[in-house]
Design a protein around this motif. Structure first.
Motif, PDB file in Angstrom:
ATOM      1  N   PHE A  70       0.922  -1.101  -0.470  1.00 39.87           N
ATOM      2  CA  PHE A  70      -0.070  -0.373   0.303  1.00 39.87           C
ATOM      3  C   PHE A  70       0.545   1.573   0.168  1.00 39.87           C
ATOM      4  CE2 PHE A  70      -2.782   3.614   1.596  1.00 39.87           C
ATOM      5  CZ  PHE A  70      -4.121   3.291   0.451  1.00 39.87           C
ATOM      6  N   MET A  71       1.954   0.987   0.717  1.00 35.12           N
ATOM      7  CA  MET A  71       2.518   2.371   0.218  1.00 35.12           C
ATOM      8  C   MET A  71       3.458   3.014  -1.071  1.00 35.12           C
ATOM      9  SD  MET A  71       2.937   3.989   3.761  1.00 35.12           S
ATOM     10  CE  MET A  71       3.927   5.374   3.293  1.00 35.12           C
ATOM     11  N   GLN A  72       3.636   1.898  -1.282  1.00 32.91           N
ATOM     12  CA  GLN A  72       3.765   2.039  -2.843  1.00 32.91           C
ATOM     13  C   GLN A  72       2.837   2.119  -3.304  1.00 32.91           C
ATOM     14  OE1 GLN A  72       4.283  -2.030  -4.256  1.00 32.91           O
ATOM     15  NE2 GLN A  72       7.213  -2.156  -4.195  1.00 32.91           N
ATOM     16  N   LEU A  73       1.509   2.264  -2.980  1.00 32.94           N
ATOM     17  CA  LEU A  73       0.631   3.654  -3.681  1.00 32.94           C
ATOM     18  C   LEU A  73       0.570   4.806  -3.313  1.00 32.94           C
ATOM     19  CD1 LEU A  73      -2.848   1.601  -3.845  1.00 32.94           C
ATOM     20  CD2 LEU A  73      -1.153   1.622  -5.752  1.00 32.94           C
ATOM     21  N   VAL A  74       1.086   4.577  -2.518  1.00 37.08           N
ATOM     22  CA  VAL A  74       1.248   6.268  -1.765  1.00 37.08           C
ATOM     23  C   VAL A  74       2.295   6.908  -2.734  1.00 37.08           C
ATOM     24  CG1 VAL A  74       1.972   7.458   1.100  1.00 37.08           C
ATOM     25  CG2 VAL A  74      -0.025   5.657   0.352  1.00 37.08           C
ATOM     26  N   ASP A  75       3.902   6.077  -2.446  1.00 35.36           N
ATOM     27  CA  ASP A  75       4.598   6.561  -3.217  1.00 35.36           C
ATOM     28  C   ASP A  75       4.411   7.300  -4.752  1.00 35.36           C
ATOM     29  OD1 ASP A  75       6.962   6.329  -1.242  1.00 35.36           O
ATOM     30  OD2 ASP A  75       7.613   3.985  -1.814  1.00 35.36           O
ATOM     31  N   GLU A  76       3.281   6.303  -5.137  1.00 34.93           N
ATOM     32  CA  GLU A  76       3.046   6.564  -6.866  1.00 34.93           C
ATOM     33  C   GLU A  76       1.412   7.733  -6.614  1.00 34.93           C
ATOM     34  OE1 GLU A  76       2.107   3.203  -7.225  1.00 34.93           O
ATOM     35  OE2 GLU A  76       3.974   1.965  -7.990  1.00 34.93           O
ATOM     36  N   GLY A  77       1.367   8.046  -5.285  1.00 30.50           N
ATOM     37  CA  GLY A  77       0.231   9.129  -5.597  1.00 30.50           C
ATOM     38  C   GLY A  77      -0.904   8.710  -5.700  1.00 30.50           C
ATOM     39  N   ASP A  80      -3.708   8.355  -1.096  1.00 33.24           N
ATOM     40  CA  ASP A  80      -3.509   9.271   0.207  1.00 33.24           C
ATOM     41  C   ASP A  80      -3.944   8.403   1.796  1.00 33.24           C
ATOM     42  OD1 ASP A  80      -3.476  11.145   2.215  1.00 33.24           O
ATOM     43  OD2 ASP A  80      -2.988  12.841   0.382  1.00 33.24           O
ATOM     44  N   LEU A  81      -2.801   8.515   2.618  1.00 37.04           N
ATOM     45  CA  LEU A  81      -3.031   7.521   3.499  1.00 37.04           C
ATOM     46  C   LEU A  81      -4.467   8.848   4.963  1.00 37.04           C
ATOM     47  CD1 LEU A  81       0.777   7.588   4.479  1.00 37.04           C
ATOM     48  CD2 LEU A  81      -0.918   5.466   4.989  1.00 37.04           C
ATOM     49  N   ASP A  82      -4.405   9.686   3.829  1.00 34.60           N
ATOM     50  CA  ASP A  82      -5.320  10.586   5.404  1.00 34.60           C
ATOM     51  C   ASP A  82      -6.583  10.957   4.174  1.00 34.60           C
ATOM     52  OD1 ASP A  82      -3.974  10.813   7.366  1.00 34.60           O
ATOM     53  OD2 ASP A  82      -2.403  12.328   6.430  1.00 34.60           O
TER      54      ASP A  82
END
Length: 459
Positions: A70-77, A80-82
């Motif tokens: 999931f943090m890869q998705l965050v890295d890729e934009g 968003d966690l929030d």
């Protein structure tokens, strides 16, 4: 310092016999080098020896893998966690409208969404996580989002998996293969039982009584609904590859960047307090438990299935990780003894003991007395002779399966006004801990044990 394998192997062999655990595979990453060994048998009936190539079920350690993806998705934009979950899953809703609109991936990652695991039977097909999202439209809240910590065994990480599926256009099992296992070169790690090489797999065992000893589990795997939160199988070496990613700012042992250094920092630094801080740790990060070992921060990720147990500890200060996979247990005292043997040999910090009881708090029993629970779990707190007692009420079917009475009573030994030790009712069990807390309206509102939260049911 180097690990003295022969001595530790001999000690582990002794402990396996003492605790009735068929086998343990252990791996240590220290100063960039891996030491691994296995002791015992894969199956008590066949007596085939376990090796470092044996694969074990990792249970909820799977959540850390899912968090990395999931943090890869965050890295890729792409996520968003929030941002609310419904930003990525427009159909997401639960019984409470405010929770439907405000629950975020961060809530899911650190177990603060408060959503009950009321997802019904979503089946075993490829659309299982899509069905889980559909099935929780009437799921109630155990607590408002962000109010406290309450572990979600399956649902929270299934929702994260569904976001991954929607973003990548493929099922979660393929997402994990393509995002993590393949790039990291992990040929022995899989997310679904049909992918497991049965010839290499350890058989799970239950230890219902010392006299009976370990017996082959009648439940050989968790339902597919638990996939993103509990169904990965692996070896100690490949579990340590995940540890390497977290210790080396997002880079796998093969040099592949898995997530950004900032993602790893976010995973470890974004924390919520755990009401019961003693059994596992005082805080929960994104896919990791945060421990305090004599002032040193240590990260943990554990897991159990019905017959397997997995433990991983990360010690960033000494760039050390220890993984242990077993096909029996869990027993907290077994893990502590094995890991402390290894940690002492390495000259690092060791696992702290549970706190001693404190006789000084003057408690008003009426503020604690009551019934706490949720579907499948019921706890009764009562007072007698100035002491508090905790009675665990088991479902009759579960009690028969475990060969235990359906009511198990423990005396509560205060550690503070909100924390208690729970001495074992059976010599084959370990001391547990419990928090009874949140006196906002006078009486305690929640009971928290084994990371699970149980709201008061009687007012």
């Amino acid at each position: 310092m180097r690990i003295e394998v022969a001595g530790i192997r001999a000690r582990v062999a002794e402990l396996l016999v003492e605790y009735g655990i068929p086998s343990a595979a252990i791996g240590v990453l220290h100063d960039g080098e891996i030491t691994e060994f296995a002791v015992g048998v894969k199956n008590v009936e066949t007596r085939e020896p376990a090796t470092t190539d044996t694969v074990y079920q990792c249970g909820s350690m799977t959540k850390t893998w899912t968090a990395l993806a999931f943090m890869q998705l965050v890295d890729e934009g792409k996520a968003d966690l929030d941002e609310p979950v419904r930003t990525c899953l427009p159909g997401f809703r639960v019984a409470d409208p405010e929770a439907s609109a405000t629950v975020t991936p961060r809530h899911l990652l650190c177990h603060t969404s408060g959503i009950e695991e009321a997802y019904g039977d979503p089946g075993e097909d490829d659309d299982v996580y899509e069905r889980m999202v559909e099935n929780i439209a009437d799921a109630p809240q155990l607590f408002p989002p962000g109010h406290t910590h309450g572990y979600s065994p399956a649902l929270g990480y299934a929702l994260l998996a569904r976001i991954l599926e929607v973003c990548d256009g493929k099922r979660w099992d393929d997402v994990m293969r393509d995002r993590l296992f393949g790039p990291m070169g992990l040929a022995s790690t899989s997310s679904w039982y049909e992918q497991v090489d049965a010839a290499r797999a350890a058989t799970g065992h239950l230890i219902r009584s010392p006299a009976e000893g370990p017996t082959v589990t009648p439940v050989d795997r968790l339902p597919r609904a638990f996939g993103p939160g509990g169904n990965i199988t692996s070896t100690t070496r490949e579990v340590l590859a995940m540890a390497h990613v977290l210790l080396d700012e997002g880079v796998a042992p093969n040099g592949q960047r898995v997530v950004s250094a900032e993602a790893v920092r976010e995973m470890t630094r974004s924390r919520v307090p755990v009401p019961d801080p003693y059994m596992f740790g005082p805080a929960w990060a994104l896919g990791l438990v945060v421990c305090d070992w004599h002032g040193e921060t240590v990260y943990a990720t554990d897991g159990s299935t019905i017959g397997h147990n997995a433990r991983l500890r990360l010690l960033p200060d000494s760039r050390t990780a220890i993984a242990m996979l077993t096909n029996g247990g869990p027993r907290e005292s077994f893990y502590r003894q094995v890991f402390n043997e290894i940690l002492t040999g390495l000259g690092t910090v060791t696992i702290p003991d549970l706190p001693a009881p404190d006789a000084t708090p003057t408690l008003d029993p009426s503020r604690y007395e009551g019934v706490y629970g949720r579907p499948g779990a019921r706890y009764e707190v009562s007072a007698e002779g100035g002491k508090l007692y905790l009675t665990l009420v088991l479902d009759p079917v579960q009690a028969a399966f475990l060969q235990k009475p359906d009511r198990i009573r423990h005396e509560l030994l205060p550690v503070s006004e909100t924390h208690f030790l729970v001495p074992p009712a059976d010599p084959s069990e370990d001391t547990q801990t419990v928090a009874i807390y949140d006196f906002t309206h006078g009486d305690a509102r929640y009971l928290h044990t084994n990371c699970r939260v149980h709201p008061r049911l009687d007012g």
